[in-house]
Design an enzyme around this catalytic site. Structure first.
Site, mmCIF file in Angstrom:
data_model
loop_
_atom_site.group_PDB
_atom_site.id
_atom_site.type_symbol
_atom_site.label_atom_id
_atom_site.label_comp_id
_atom_site.label_asym_id
_atom_site.label_seq_id
_atom_site.Cartn_x
_atom_site.Cartn_y
_atom_site.Cartn_z
ATOM 1 N N ASP A 32 0.925 -1.264 0.069
ATOM 2 C CA ASP A 32 0.141 0.167 0.066
ATOM 3 C C ASP A 32 0.929 1.233 -0.142
ATOM 4 O OD1 ASP A 32 -2.372 1.452 0.462
ATOM 5 O OD2 ASP A 32 -1.648 2.063 2.459
ATOM 6 N N ASP A 34 -0.142 5.344 0.924
ATOM 7 C CA ASP A 34 -0.304 6.102 2.037
ATOM 8 C C ASP A 34 -0.348 5.278 3.102
ATOM 9 O OD1 ASP A 34 -1.442 8.976 0.593
ATOM 10 O OD2 ASP A 34 -2.815 7.333 -0.530
HETATM 11 MG MG LIG Z 1 -2.912 3.079 3.292
#
Ligand SMILES: [Mg+2]
Length: 314
Positions: A32, A34
């Site tokens: 992932d 962010d």
């Molecule tokens: Mg995230």
């Protein structure tokens, strides 16, 4: 199977030899963005070095984000500016995956978009027509919304993050979805963005609004739905072995659950949404859905892995 399956073992507690052994247990990393690699425009301490060292260890790296507001090209620019050694083909985004999903199904009509130009640009890139994006504010009274002209060639409604979400957009989307042949696609269902002082609605809020109004359930492309990996699995047939793939994330109900759904190994990092205290709660919970959120491994931050990684050869 990974010896640590859903144990939420803190990698900081393992002796170096065990960490090395764990590192040898995967050859693909899907991470992932962010909350794992960066927060807004700032790279998280040590994340760039870890990802680039993974690369020098010849691990396949994929950045996988539910953020539908950016195209892969824009994400690539952001990542490269921070120093990540990555290419466009190694980025999986919901906007791109949504366009690919429609393209693969030979979609020939136009798309009504509730979202941003991250979605419309990806649709443009595969030659799929759409209604554009941007403000569509309420004008006049509610009665006047009945005078809205609907387009006749809409074959899908795509809902993502839309800062211009409005009453007329709800009316249009739900009216198009009255036709059972109109596809209903959500880029993702994240509830909110992690922020210090404010609650900022995520795509999930807009998706739920349209689902309620249309009385239909959207097909979700983003994590935790394996559809987001469809592109990747298609392209890499025979190269990706789920058991030897590590999913890294900060949000359990998207990232870790995607890992669970795809049979990947999982690593939760504490630099974003979920913390060890959440995992403790899920371990005690009697709800089987909560159990799926428990990761194999945990690290306070990705950069904590640095001491265990081999230095690059010059
Ligand atoms: Mg995230």
């Amino acid at each position: 199977m990974c010896a640590y399956k859903q144990s939420c073992t803190n990698l900081m507690d393992l002796p170096t030899a065990k960490v090395t052994e764990w590192l040898e247990g995967f050859d693909t990393v899907i991470t992932d963005c962010d909350g794992v690699l960066w927060v807004y425009g700032r790279a998280i301490d040590g994340a760039v070095s870890v990802i680039n060292l993974f690369k020098s260890m010849r691990k396949n790296i994929y950045f996988c984000t539910n953020n539908s507001t950016k195209t892969r090209e824009e994400l690539l620019k952001k990542a490269q500016n921070m120093g990540f050694s990555i290419t466009e083909g190694e980025i999986i985004s919901t906007a791109h995956a949504t366009a690919a999903y429609l393209k693969k199904r030979n979609f020939e009509k136009r798309v009504y978009v509730i979202g941003s130009d991250g979605i419309t640009k990806e649709l443009d890139a595969v030659g799929i027509g759409h209604t554009g994006c941007g403000p569509d504010p309420m004008k006049g009274t509610m009665a006047e919304t009945t005078k809205i002209q609907l387009e006749t060639d809409i074959g899908a409604v795509v809902v993502g993050f839309d800062e211009h979400f409005s009453f007329p957009k709800m009316v249009k989307a739900s009216s198009y979805l009255n036709d059972p042949n109109c596809l209903f696609i959500a880029t993702n269902t994240d509830e909110r963005f992690p922020m210090d002082n404010m609650v900022v609605p995520g795509s999930g809020c807009f998706v739920r609004a349209i689902e309620t109004c249309a009385e239909r359930t959207a097909k979700v492309i983003g994590k935790p739905n394996p559809a987001i990996c469809e592109v990747l699995l298609q392209k890499e047939i025979g190269r990706i072995d789920p058991a030897r793939t590590l999913m890294i994330g900060d949000r359990a109900n998207t990232d870790i659950l995607l890992g669970f759904n795809c049979g990947f190994q999982t690593l939760l990092v504490g630099t974003g949404v979920h913390q060890l205290s959440d995992v403790e709660r899920w371990k005690k919970s009697k709800d089987l859905e909560d159990k799926k959120l428990i990761p194999d491994m945990y690290l306070p931050k990705l950069g904590d892995l640095l001491p265990a990684l081999p230095l690059p050869k010059h």
